[in-house]
Design a protein around this motif. Sequence first.
Motif, PDB file in Angstrom:
ATOM      1  N   CYS A  21       0.813  -1.186   0.041  1.00  0.00           N
ATOM      2  CA  CYS A  21      -0.010   0.085   0.002  1.00  0.00           C
ATOM      3  C   CYS A  21       0.804   1.322   0.201  1.00  0.00           C
ATOM      4  CB  CYS A  21      -0.988   0.000   1.139  1.00  0.00           C
ATOM      5  SG  CYS A  21      -0.053   0.214   2.833  1.00  0.00           S
ATOM      6  N   SER A  22       0.378   2.413  -0.251  1.00  0.00           N
ATOM      7  CA  SER A  22       0.843   3.640  -0.295  1.00  0.00           C
ATOM      8  C   SER A  22       0.051   4.707   0.517  1.00  0.00           C
ATOM      9  CB  SER A  22       1.465   4.129  -1.807  1.00  0.00           C
ATOM     10  OG  SER A  22       0.092   4.424  -2.512  1.00  0.00           O
ATOM     11  N   ALA A  23       0.768   5.694   0.956  1.00  0.00           N
ATOM     12  CA  ALA A  23      -0.199   6.661   1.800  1.00  0.00           C
ATOM     13  C   ALA A  23       0.391   8.175   1.391  1.00  0.00           C
ATOM     14  CB  ALA A  23      -0.039   6.307   3.268  1.00  0.00           C
ATOM     15  N   THR A  24      -0.333   8.832   1.081  1.00  0.00           N
ATOM     16  CA  THR A  24      -0.116  10.363   1.047  1.00  0.00           C
ATOM     17  C   THR A  24      -0.833  11.197   1.983  1.00  0.00           C
ATOM     18  OG1 THR A  24      -1.790  10.650  -0.610  1.00  0.00           O
ATOM     19  CG2 THR A  24       0.444  10.117  -1.608  1.00  0.00           C
ATOM     20  N   TYR A  25      -0.218  12.365   2.353  1.00  0.00           N
ATOM     21  CA  TYR A  25      -0.816  13.297   3.375  1.00  0.00           C
ATOM     22  C   TYR A  25      -0.766  14.721   2.839  1.00  0.00           C
ATOM     23  CZ  TYR A  25      -0.194  16.364   7.718  1.00  0.00           C
ATOM     24  OH  TYR A  25      -0.375  17.187   8.587  1.00  0.00           O
ATOM     25  N   ARG A  26      -1.748  14.985   3.063  1.00  0.00           N
ATOM     26  CA  ARG A  26      -2.077  16.770   2.765  1.00  0.00           C
ATOM     27  C   ARG A  26      -2.645  17.248   4.049  1.00  0.00           C
ATOM     28  NH1 ARG A  26      -7.024  18.894   0.397  1.00  0.00           N
ATOM     29  NH2 ARG A  26      -8.780  17.126   1.198  1.00  0.00           N
ATOM     30  N   VAL A  27      -2.178  18.463   4.438  1.00  0.00           N
ATOM     31  CA  VAL A  27      -2.855  19.494   5.243  1.00  0.00           C
ATOM     32  C   VAL A  27      -4.165  20.181   4.538  1.00  0.00           C
ATOM     33  CG1 VAL A  27      -2.779  21.532   6.688  1.00  0.00           C
ATOM     34  CG2 VAL A  27      -0.751  19.829   6.218  1.00  0.00           C
ATOM     35  N   VAL A  28      -5.324  19.845   5.257  1.00  0.00           N
ATOM     36  CA  VAL A  28      -6.747  20.402   4.606  1.00  0.00           C
ATOM     37  C   VAL A  28      -6.778  21.815   4.992  1.00  0.00           C
ATOM     38  CG1 VAL A  28      -9.173  19.966   4.768  1.00  0.00           C
ATOM     39  CG2 VAL A  28      -7.489  17.979   4.847  1.00  0.00           C
ATOM     40  N   SER A  29      -6.479  22.294   6.096  1.00  0.00           N
ATOM     41  CA  SER A  29      -6.444  23.592   6.699  1.00  0.00           C
ATOM     42  C   SER A  29      -5.707  23.750   7.944  1.00  0.00           C
ATOM     43  CB  SER A  29      -8.027  23.962   6.979  1.00  0.00           C
ATOM     44  OG  SER A  29      -8.341  23.345   8.061  1.00  0.00           O
ATOM     45  N   GLN A  30      -5.320  24.944   8.177  1.00  0.00           N
ATOM     46  CA  GLN A  30      -4.493  25.466   9.376  1.00  0.00           C
ATOM     47  C   GLN A  30      -5.027  26.653   9.859  1.00  0.00           C
ATOM     48  OE1 GLN A  30       0.079  24.976   8.769  1.00  0.00           O
ATOM     49  NE2 GLN A  30      -0.271  25.304   6.769  1.00  0.00           N
ATOM     50  N   TRP A  31      -4.930  26.851  11.033  1.00  0.00           N
ATOM     51  CA  TRP A  31      -5.296  27.879  11.867  1.00  0.00           C
ATOM     52  C   TRP A  31      -4.199  28.177  13.071  1.00  0.00           C
ATOM     53  CZ3 TRP A  31      -7.720  23.373  11.493  1.00  0.00           C
ATOM     54  CH2 TRP A  31      -8.014  22.463  12.523  1.00  0.00           C
ATOM     55  N   SER A  32      -4.238  29.302  13.792  1.00  0.00           N
ATOM     56  CA  SER A  32      -3.150  29.495  14.773  1.00  0.00           C
ATOM     57  C   SER A  32      -3.146  28.516  15.847  1.00  0.00           C
ATOM     58  CB  SER A  32      -3.681  30.908  15.677  1.00  0.00           C
ATOM     59  OG  SER A  32      -2.709  31.286  16.547  1.00  0.00           O
ATOM     60  N   GLY A  33      -2.394  27.609  15.911  1.00  0.00           N
ATOM     61  CA  GLY A  33      -1.975  26.664  17.059  1.00  0.00           C
ATOM     62  C   GLY A  33      -2.530  25.352  16.691  1.00  0.00           C
TER      63      GLY A  33
END
Length: 115
Positions: A21-33
């Motif tokens: 299997c393979s896996a990929t990562y992504r940041v959907v959203s960010q906010w302070s902290g």
Amino acid sequence: MTPTPTPTPTPTPTPTGNLGCSATYRVVSQWSGGFQGEVRVVAGSSAIRGWTVSWTLGANEAVNWPWSATVTTSGSTVTARDAGYNGALAAGAATTFGFLGTGSASTPTLSCTAS
């Protein structure tokens, strides 16, 4: 004359296909902290019965509130296992899981193991 013993043949392992299997990562959203992360798991060229994804956290980063996976943390190592209902994947099929994190989102290198 002493007979020469015949060597016993070594059994050839039975191929099990590409249980990968393979896996990929992504940041959907960010906010302070904090941030929301998502991981996409894709089965290799053969169907799999389950998967485990692991990665190392960045400095001051923590994983909290996961969904669609059972997530544990030991030191800076995160291990996410399928939630049962999303473990069995056909060849090439995918599933996702996510979590909320605290700190600043890093870009981890993921390791995926299938069963």
